[in-house]
Enzyme design. Structure first.
Site, PDB file in Angstrom:
ATOM      1  N   ALA A  18      41.867  42.871  44.058  1.00 26.41           N
ATOM      2  CA  ALA A  18      42.868  43.919  43.861  1.00 26.41           C
ATOM      3  C   ALA A  18      42.372  44.911  42.809  1.00 26.41           C
ATOM      4  CB  ALA A  18      44.187  43.283  43.414  1.00 26.41           C
ATOM      5  N   CYS A 101      46.965  33.656  44.995  1.00 25.55           N
ATOM      6  CA  CYS A 101      47.063  34.627  43.900  1.00 25.55           C
ATOM      7  C   CYS A 101      47.913  34.069  42.753  1.00 25.55           C
ATOM      8  CB  CYS A 101      47.677  35.925  44.396  1.00 25.55           C
ATOM      9  SG  CYS A 101      47.839  37.121  43.073  1.00 25.55           S
ATOM     10  N   LYS A 141      43.196  31.920  52.315  1.00 27.77           N
ATOM     11  CA  LYS A 141      42.440  31.810  51.071  1.00 27.77           C
ATOM     12  C   LYS A 141      43.338  31.103  50.063  1.00 27.77           C
ATOM     13  CE  LYS A 141      39.666  34.570  47.848  1.00 27.77           C
ATOM     14  NZ  LYS A 141      40.514  34.746  46.659  1.00 27.77           N
ATOM     15  N   ASN A 202      34.185  29.350  47.122  1.00 20.93           N
ATOM     16  CA  ASN A 202      34.362  30.489  46.211  1.00 20.93           C
ATOM     17  C   ASN A 202      34.665  29.998  44.797  1.00 20.93           C
ATOM     18  OD1 ASN A 202      37.092  32.476  45.337  1.00 20.93           O
ATOM     19  ND2 ASN A 202      35.059  33.357  45.442  1.00 20.93           N
ATOM     20  N   GLY A 203      34.088  30.705  43.841  1.00 18.77           N
ATOM     21  CA  GLY A 203      34.368  30.432  42.434  1.00 18.77           C
ATOM     22  C   GLY A 203      33.119  30.294  41.617  1.00 18.77           C
ATOM     23  N   ASP A 204      32.905  31.294  40.743  1.00 22.40           N
ATOM     24  CA  ASP A 204      31.836  31.239  39.734  1.00 22.40           C
ATOM     25  C   ASP A 204      30.419  31.395  40.281  1.00 22.40           C
ATOM     26  OD1 ASP A 204      33.840  30.918  37.936  1.00 22.40           O
ATOM     27  OD2 ASP A 204      33.476  28.804  37.535  1.00 22.40           O
ATOM     28  N   GLY A 226      33.131  37.234  44.174  1.00 26.62           N
ATOM     29  CA  GLY A 226      34.141  38.154  43.660  1.00 26.62           C
ATOM     30  C   GLY A 226      33.654  38.953  42.472  1.00 26.62           C
ATOM     31  N   ARG A 227      33.893  38.422  41.279  1.00 19.80           N
ATOM     32  CA  ARG A 227      33.656  39.204  40.066  1.00 19.80           C
ATOM     33  C   ARG A 227      32.222  39.691  39.919  1.00 19.80           C
ATOM     34  NH1 ARG A 227      36.166  34.755  36.356  1.00 19.80           N
ATOM     35  NH2 ARG A 227      35.315  33.570  38.117  1.00 19.80           N
TER      36      ARG A 227
HETATM   37  C1  LIG Z   1      40.387  41.713  39.461  1.00 20.84           C
HETATM   38  C2  LIG Z   1      40.574  40.651  40.499  1.00 20.84           C
HETATM   39  C3  LIG Z   1      41.367  40.910  41.600  1.00 20.84           C
HETATM   40  C4  LIG Z   1      41.541  39.929  42.595  1.00 20.84           C
HETATM   41  N1  LIG Z   1      42.298  40.215  43.687  1.00 20.84           N
HETATM   42  C5  LIG Z   1      42.414  39.297  44.689  1.00 20.84           C
HETATM   43  C6  LIG Z   1      43.125  39.602  45.885  1.00 20.84           C
HETATM   44  O1  LIG Z   1      43.667  40.696  46.073  1.00 20.84           O
HETATM   45  N2  LIG Z   1      43.202  38.615  46.819  1.00 20.84           N
HETATM   46  C7  LIG Z   1      42.629  37.390  46.658  1.00 20.84           C
HETATM   47  O2  LIG Z   1      42.697  36.530  47.543  1.00 20.84           O
HETATM   48  N3  LIG Z   1      41.935  37.092  45.547  1.00 20.84           N
HETATM   49  C8  LIG Z   1      41.809  38.015  44.575  1.00 20.84           C
HETATM   50  N4  LIG Z   1      41.068  37.720  43.463  1.00 20.84           N
HETATM   51  C9  LIG Z   1      40.337  36.432  43.413  1.00 20.84           C
HETATM   52  C10 LIG Z   1      38.932  36.610  43.960  1.00 20.84           C
HETATM   53  O3  LIG Z   1      38.937  36.986  45.320  1.00 20.84           O
HETATM   54  C11 LIG Z   1      38.118  35.305  43.818  1.00 20.84           C
HETATM   55  O4  LIG Z   1      38.769  34.288  44.528  1.00 20.84           O
HETATM   56  C12 LIG Z   1      37.977  34.884  42.372  1.00 20.84           C
HETATM   57  O5  LIG Z   1      37.612  35.983  41.554  1.00 20.84           O
HETATM   58  C13 LIG Z   1      36.925  33.762  42.213  1.00 20.84           C
HETATM   59  O6  LIG Z   1      35.663  34.189  42.666  1.00 20.84           O
HETATM   60  P1  LIG Z   1      34.507  34.700  41.647  1.00 20.84           P
HETATM   61  O7  LIG Z   1      34.279  33.598  40.653  1.00 20.84           O
HETATM   62  O8  LIG Z   1      33.314  34.957  42.509  1.00 20.84           O
HETATM   63  O9  LIG Z   1      35.032  35.944  40.974  1.00 20.84           O
HETATM   64  C14 LIG Z   1      40.914  38.656  42.461  1.00 20.84           C
HETATM   65  C15 LIG Z   1      40.133  38.398  41.330  1.00 20.84           C
HETATM   66  C16 LIG Z   1      39.944  39.371  40.362  1.00 20.84           C
HETATM   67  C17 LIG Z   1      39.083  39.067  39.168  1.00 20.84           C
END
Ligand SMILES: Cc1cc2nc3c(=O)[nH]c(=O)nc-3n(C[C@H](O)[C@H](O)[C@H](O)COP(=O)(O)O)c2cc1C
Length: 324
Positions: A18, A101, A141, A202-204, A226-227
């Site tokens: 988001a 979420c 998800k 997913n995650g980290d 994600g991040r």
């Molecule tokens: C700023 C931000 C916005 C996110 N928005 C969504 C979203 O709209 N829908 C969703 O399923 N997950 C959302 N997430 C979660 C990410 O999709 C992901 O599951 C989470 O960041 C873990 O993955 P990562 O460690 O690769 O960042 C969001 C995460 C962040 C940091």
């Protein structure tokens, strides 16, 4: 990898984020080699009320595909109608349900991760969305559960598989964990063992090495980033190369990063107009120049840009000899 009737050529997906997952972000992700992209989570209530701001967030073009539109909501009827509108009017490659979420605004209305506290409701929402989506595959998800004491991901996996969900993404943390601590990748392995539909871990994942490790340790079918994409869309190229050959490509040159900055800025202006687009662009510019020699002189200039030409001129001056 196949997700329902969708055939993905690669297995490194760009997560829904988001505030980030807009058209420019998705175009860059696909260009860099992401297997698919997502919209950010979109309110089913906004869709069924045909709110123009909500509907605008669902638009996409070919160069952002394959794409999933992610829906959230706590009312099965609304989710069914929203999925129907999404399928008919937007025709994404898949519809994803946000069941993870943790944001207050969403869980307060019993959306996102709050649904995981009620498995009956989880099932109703999944079935309703599948009904509404018609031919379009539906994925979910999730997080591991609301808290670490009562994980539900295996139950949700079973419910999802029985209901006809085409793939499950697991962000391996509970809701109460937010983004703290380490994601518990073992949960991804357990989920993969217990369902026969594809599991997306997913995650980290921050590096190509992390990506390889997640695939090897959990046996998941695909991974989602994600991040780590936010400040570095090149990560898809790095991960794909590392997974295919065990080698990392040459790091992007300064010229390539400048090219990325200009392409991104152009897309932002097209999407949001010059004023808003460039304002939004400033933070990316300061991220993309990280590591440039003389960055401390460049950063304040780029954080004030007001036109596309400003960006070009600043980089021209920089490359013209004012690097240090
Ligand atoms: C700023 C931000 C916005 C996110 N928005 C969504 C979203 O709209 N829908 C969703 O399923 N997950 C959302 N997430 C979660 C990410 O999709 C992901 O599951 C989470 O960041 C873990 O993955 P990562 O460690 O690769 O960042 C969001 C995460 C962040 C940091």
């Amino acid at each position: 990898m196949r997700i329902g009737n969708l055939n993905l050529e690669k297995n490194v997906l760009c997560a829904p984020l988001a505030g980030f997952s807009n058209r420019p972000f998705r175009v860059l992700a696909i260009k860099a080699g992401a297997a698919m992209t997502f919209t950010e989570m979109i309110s089913s209530e906004g869709i069924i009320r045909l709110q123009s701001k909500t509907l605008a967030m669902m638009e996409f073009k070919k160069d952002e595909q394959p794409i999933g539109i992610q829906l959230f909501g706590a009312n099965p009827e609304s989710m069914e109608k929203a999925a129907e509108i999404t399928a008919k009017n937007f025709k994404p490659d898949l519809i994803d349900i946000n069941l993870g979420c943790p944001v207050k605004k969403v869980v307060r209305k019993n959306g996102g991760a709050a649904i995981l506290k009620d498995l009956k409701l989880t099932e109703q929402i999944i079935k309703a969305t599948i009904n509404g989506a018609g031919e379009i595959p539906v994925t979910i998800k999730i997080r591991t559960g609301w808290n670490d004491q009562s994980p539900v991901f295996l139950d949700v996996g079973r419910i999802a598989e029985d209901a006809g969900v085409s793939a499950i993404t697991l962000h391996a943390r509970s809701k109460v964990k937010g983004f703290s601590g380490q994601a518990h990748w073992e949960s991804i392995r357990e989920l993969k063992k217990s369902v026969s539909i594809p599991v997306i871990g997913n995650g980290d994942i921050k590096t190509p090495e992390d990506a390889m490790r997640m695939l090897n340790e959990t046996g998941c079918d695909a991974i989602m980033i994600g991040r780590a994409v936010m400040n570095n869309p090149f990560i898809f190229k790095d991960i794909n190369s590392f997974l295919e050959s065990g080698k990392l490509p040459e790091p992007p040159t300064i010229e390539e990063k400048i090219d990325l900055s200009l392409t991104h800025a152009k897309l932002m202006i097209e999407e949001f107009g010059p004023e808003r687009g460039l304002k939004m662009m400033r933070r990316y510019l300061t991220w993309y120049i990280k590591g440039f020699p003389g960055v401390s002189k460049l950063r304040p200039l780029l954080s004030k840009v007001e036109t596309y030409d400003d960006i070009g001129n600043i980089f021209d001056d920089y490359l013209g000899g004012t690097k240090t």
